[in-house]
Design a protein around this motif. Structure first.
Motif: not given
Lengths: 240, 240
Positions: B45, A41-48, A66, A29, A18, B19-20, A32-33, B47
């Motif tokens: 990355i 509620k999604v507060g953060e998305i992180r890619v590592v 969270y 995505n 990614i 995030l939503s 999150a939906q 969000v």
């Protein structure tokens, strides 16, 4: 205060593919939906990347902040699949072969346990104290320990695991979104929009400009848990 | 040691709409590819929502850790566009109207400065000491201060700003990826793959399983800056 008690979540996507731009992440995505529909509620998305230090460090910080942390990727049979090792380290527990997981994984192969070579057996290593997450696509399970949910990265398997996990979460009243489209440039409505937003500081009011066949417009997205509040804000917005 | 000195980057996507799950992020993937071609490794990355604390906190942590930080989103004319405020706070500088930015923004409207209402003027607020990033799509510029590059969220504008910014970065020898497809289940080749990966600890060797018309296979992605090393690893991999 009710807002404070509502569950929150972070999504941790693990994978060099990614970060290199080679693969587009679909899982963040999708989840999150699903979470939003459950009022989480999604507060953060992180890619590592697939690197132990990075994964451990992100997990430690997100699990503190969270209600739930969901990881995607790194639970296959190869050398770069190190998510289980990282989770075990974060929780300070061992990573033994889980006999239930072993049986489930074996059932996927024609000769069952005979086909379980060392690599496939890696997928049966589950942190002590974790419960399994069903994988009805290719059997090898995910797992869940404390507030961390470890899911596969392959989208079809990830989605199946999400279906299994969602009903087990503490849900809340769903977060409702309502979109109003205004066919004016964003810069013309910004002042009026700002006034309305100031009157409803707890309601999320997002402004997303677009261009359609050369003419400018804005989608205003009102998000809240209370339908009546959304209706009041929507009515105000329609008149700007 | 050469590896240590190679530039790294983080991408910070700012926006509740991602995030939503309402909007799919396209910018992270786009920029990651462009950076890779310039030999800049993307390490993360992230969000975050349109919330000041979250943006400030992420910026502080990322700008310390990576050579470059790129942000996407939150620089429009509305109340939820707070990226410039956050960047100014992180660097401890003021956020005055930048006269050059103001002229550029005015040039986008038929009556120029007359059309610059308070909301549009917000877009001319640039942290003191920052330089402007050209926006050839809709004029309102991004900016760059120290190692932080602030870009628009609308993909067409984001991409135009990326084109402007890339030549200004300290590039490195490009990071090359080479993919080998093996038509065997991942669990069968994992041991051999692991042996090869252990022999080349500095080379990134990723394993991505797939299913095609009911039969299983794996894409092995070898990533390194040195073409000859890649060739050596590729040759070993083709024999497993």
């Amino acid at each position: 205060m009710a807002e404070k008690k509502s569950p929150t979540a972070a999504i941790l996507i693990i994978g060099n593919e990614i970060l290199s731009g080679r693969t587009k992440d679909l899982n963040g995505n999708y989840l999150a939906q699903k979470l939003l529909n459950s009022g989480i509620k999604v507060g953060e998305i992180r890619v590592v990347p697939d690197e132990k230090n990075e994964i451990v460090c992100a997990l430690k910080s997100l699990k503190r902040k969270y209600t739930y942390v969901f990881t995607s990727g790194g639970i296959g049979p190869t050398h770069d699949d190190i998510t289980a090792d990282c989770v075990a380290e974060v929780f300070g527990v061992s990573l033994p072969i889980n006999e239930t997981a072993k049986k489930i994984i074996a059932s996927h192969y024609p000769k069952e346990e005979e086909d379980l070579n060392e690599a496939r057996l890696r997928m049966a290593r589950i942190p002590k104290g974790a419960s399994l997450i069903e994988n009805r696509v290719s059997k090898a399970p995910g797992f869940h320990i404390d507030n961390v949910f470890v899911l596969a990265g392959v989208p079809k398997i990830f989605q199946a695991m999400v279906e299994f996990v969602i009903p087990k979460l503490r849900s809340s009243s769903p977060i409702i979104s309502h979109t109003i489209t205004i066919h004016k440039p964003e810069g013309e409505i910004a002042a009026a929009l700002s006034d309305i937003a100031a009157k409803f500081p707890k309601v999320s009011i997002g402004s997303y400009p677009f261009e359609q066949e050369g003419s400018l417009g804005v989608n205003i997205v009102i998000t809240d848990r209370d339908r009546r509040t959304i209706d009041v804000v929507a009515k105000l917005l329609s008149s700007i």
